[in-house]
Every structure is written in C-alpha cells, then in structure tokens.
Design an enzyme around this catalytic site. Structure first.
Site, mmCIF file in Angstrom:
data_model
loop_
_atom_site.group_PDB
_atom_site.id
_atom_site.type_symbol
_atom_site.label_atom_id
_atom_site.label_comp_id
_atom_site.label_asym_id
_atom_site.label_seq_id
_atom_site.Cartn_x
_atom_site.Cartn_y
_atom_site.Cartn_z
ATOM 1 N N LYS A 170 34.149 29.603 -19.652
ATOM 2 C CA LYS A 170 35.004 31.206 -20.389
ATOM 3 C C LYS A 170 33.474 32.044 -20.753
ATOM 4 C CE LYS A 170 39.269 29.656 -20.505
ATOM 5 N NZ LYS A 170 40.711 29.036 -21.380
ATOM 6 N N GLN A 176 42.398 26.872 -26.966
ATOM 7 C CA GLN A 176 41.570 26.092 -25.767
ATOM 8 C C GLN A 176 42.796 25.194 -25.705
ATOM 9 O OE1 GLN A 176 40.026 26.534 -22.947
ATOM 10 N NE2 GLN A 176 41.256 25.102 -21.990
ATOM 11 N N ASP A 190 44.588 35.172 -23.833
ATOM 12 C CA ASP A 190 45.846 34.485 -23.392
ATOM 13 C C ASP A 190 48.119 34.803 -22.837
ATOM 14 O OD1 ASP A 190 44.725 32.243 -21.799
ATOM 15 O OD2 ASP A 190 44.685 30.968 -23.301
#
Ligand code: NAP
Length: 278
Positions: free
Chosen positions: A46, A90, A113
């Site tokens: 990322k 994450q 996200d």
C-alpha cells in the site's frame, strides 16, 4: 478459457489514470498492529503504491500488546487532523479485540476501506455516496472488464461471508442485478450451489476448497482466497482444472490482490476531493 483476468495489468491501467488525479497534498494513514507477516507485506504494498502516485503515507506501527484504547485514541487523533485524508486499520487485529468497535471509531469520510457501519450501511441501501470496501470493489471492476459479459440476470454464487469481502460482494452483485447465493461454513452441499454459478466469487482462504469439477462450464470465476502453501500462494479454486472450462478466471497471485490496492488509492483520492469540498 477465453480470458485470464490480468489483475496486475488492469490495476496498472487504473493507477496510471489515478496518477493524473493524485497530489502530494493527499495523505493516507495506516495503523499496523503486531507483527503478522502477511499484514506487513500488504502494508508495504500500500505504501509503495501511494509513493507511485505521489500520495503521502504515514504508517503507525503498534505492538500487539499496545491495547485497544490506545489504537482508538490514535484513530480519534487522526480523525481530527485535517492533513489526514484516509485512515486504514490493517486487519486482522490481535485476538479478542473488539474489531467492530475499533473500526466504528473511524470518521466515515476518512474510512477509505469502507468498513465503518455508515459506509457498509450506505452500501446496503444502494447509495453511491459512501466508500465501498476495496476488495469487493476491485472484484466488481475486474468482472466489468470481461468483454461481452454482463452481470445482470446471472446467478452469482459468493463463497465466504465475511463483512470485509463476502457480504459486501454479495450486496454489490445484487445491485448489479445478479441473483445472488451467499455460501458460508454452514452451507449444506456447497458443491450443488457452486455448480449453478454463472459467476463464482470465492473468499475463504482454504486451498482447493472448490475442485475444478464443480466449476460450471463457461462461467466467470474470481478467486479472492489467498493461502500460503509449500507450492506458493494459492487460491480457493483448483485453478489448473478450472481454467480449462471457464470463460474467465483470476489467477492467484496477480488477480484480485493488485486491484484491491488500486481501489484503495481510488477511495483515498476521492476522500481528499470530498473533504476539500466541505
Ligand atoms: P474470513 O474473515 O476468515 O472469512 C472467511 C469466510 O469463509 C467466512 O465467512 C467463513 O465462514 C467462510 N468459510 C470458512 N470455511 C468455509 C467452508 N468450508 N465453506 C464455505 N465457507 C467457509 O476471511 P476474509 O477476510 O473474508 O478473507 C477471505 C480470504 O480472502 C482469505 O484467504 C484472505 O487472505 C483473502 N483476501 C484476499 C484479499 C485480496 O486482496 N486478494 C483481500 C482480502 C482477503 P464463518 O464466518 O462462518 O467462519
């Protein structure tokens, strides 16, 4: 096989386009807790992709014993920081953490996200004003890239029902006018359902859960699963057998993974522009 869906190539094309829309004023903050090796690798990917687009990244590394409250405080600080456009926690989190509580702390306008209750709720309502989780969004774009294939009216079977992948995928396919079957651990006779699938999306993480013999002739298969085996990374579908009969299929690796990261970039750029408008 008619199409081997080249996720890398399609993601690169999307990234080239996003490069024209990105700016060094944009910033994505990633919270990485513990030292799970795959998570470290995903965060590195990322970061590299942000660098390619000239987007700033800040990785907040926390020990696995840092405590849920400290992560929540960090999220709240990032929510308040006008320099931060996107916040990503994450996953997975350490065992026994209240994942839904942690995720729900993220400001929905920075939730790139798409996993806060507001954004998942908007997705369920069919609103396009929220952020869609990156993996299902990437899968949808890959399906849409297949020449002469329309989702409308097809029987789509999604295997795996996590709120990260399976459930939002089933919702997206419903909005695209597919008839959707969502299978999970308690599904009786998985084979029966898979055999009906014009479009099969698997997101479980069990190597060869779906034997090639189950896959319908001329169907489209998206394999989200990633398992590390002695043979390397493999998906949920027995690829070598399935590839012979399908119309289109994603490889593992090089299929869904690169597209997930590209969609994260798309969401981050959109977050920046929407925050600037306020
Ligand atoms: P997860 O939270 O573990 O969800 C797995 C789902 O599969 C659950 O709904 C589980 O049911 C279901 N399941 C377990 N055994 C099953 C079986 N025998 N038959 C049918 N369903 C079964 O995982 P996830 O986060 O959704 O990720 C799934 C896979 O995709 C993993 O391999 C992950 O590494 C991969 N992934 C890839 C990407 C990418 O970018 N390529 C992104 C995200 C995830 P229960 O809920 O009942 O346990």
């Amino acid at each position: 096989l008619k199409v081997l869906i080249d996720g890398k190539k399609i993601a690169n094309a999307l990234l080239d386009d996003l490069k024209t829309k990105s700016s060094p004023l944009m910033r994505l903050d990633v919270i990485l807790i513990g030292n799970d090796a795959p998570s470290q690798l995903y965060v590195k990917k990322k970061k590299q992709t942000c660098m390619r687009l000239g987007i700033k990244t800040c990785i907040h590394k926390m020990g696995k014993f840092c405590g849920e409250m400290n992560v929540i405080r960090l999220i709240q600080r990032l929510n308040e920081d006008p320099e931060v456009n996107g916040i990503l926690v994450q996953l997975p989190l350490p065992p026994k953490w209240d994942i839904l509580n942690v995720l729900s702390q993220i400001d929905p306008t920075k939730d790139v996200d798409g996993l806060t209750p507001i954004n998942l709720g908007k997705l369920t309502q069919g609103s396009d004003t929220g952020f869609i989780p990156c993996t299902p969004l990437g899968c949808l774009k890959l399906i849409q890239s297949i020449p002469d294939f329309s989702i409308q009216g097809k029987h789509a079977v999604v295997v795996g029902s996590s709120f990260l992948v399976g459930k939002p995928m089933a919702t997206l396919l419903t909005h695209a006018n597919a008839t959707v079957t969502l299978c999970h651990k308690y599904t009786e006779n998985l084979e029966h359902h898979v055999r009906q699938a014009d479009l099969l999306v698997t997101a479980v993480g069990k190597p060869n859960l779906i034997p090639g013999t189950w896959v319908k002739e001329d169907s489209v298969v998206l394999d989200v699963g990633i398992s590390r085996t002695e043979l390397g990374l493999v998906g949920d579908v027995e690829f070598d057998h399935a590839v012979e009969k399908v119309r289109a299929i994603t490889p593992v690796p090089g299929g869904v993974g690169p597209m997930t990261v590209a969609c994260l970039m798309e969401n981050t750029i959109r977050a920046f522009h929407e925050q600037m408008r306020i």
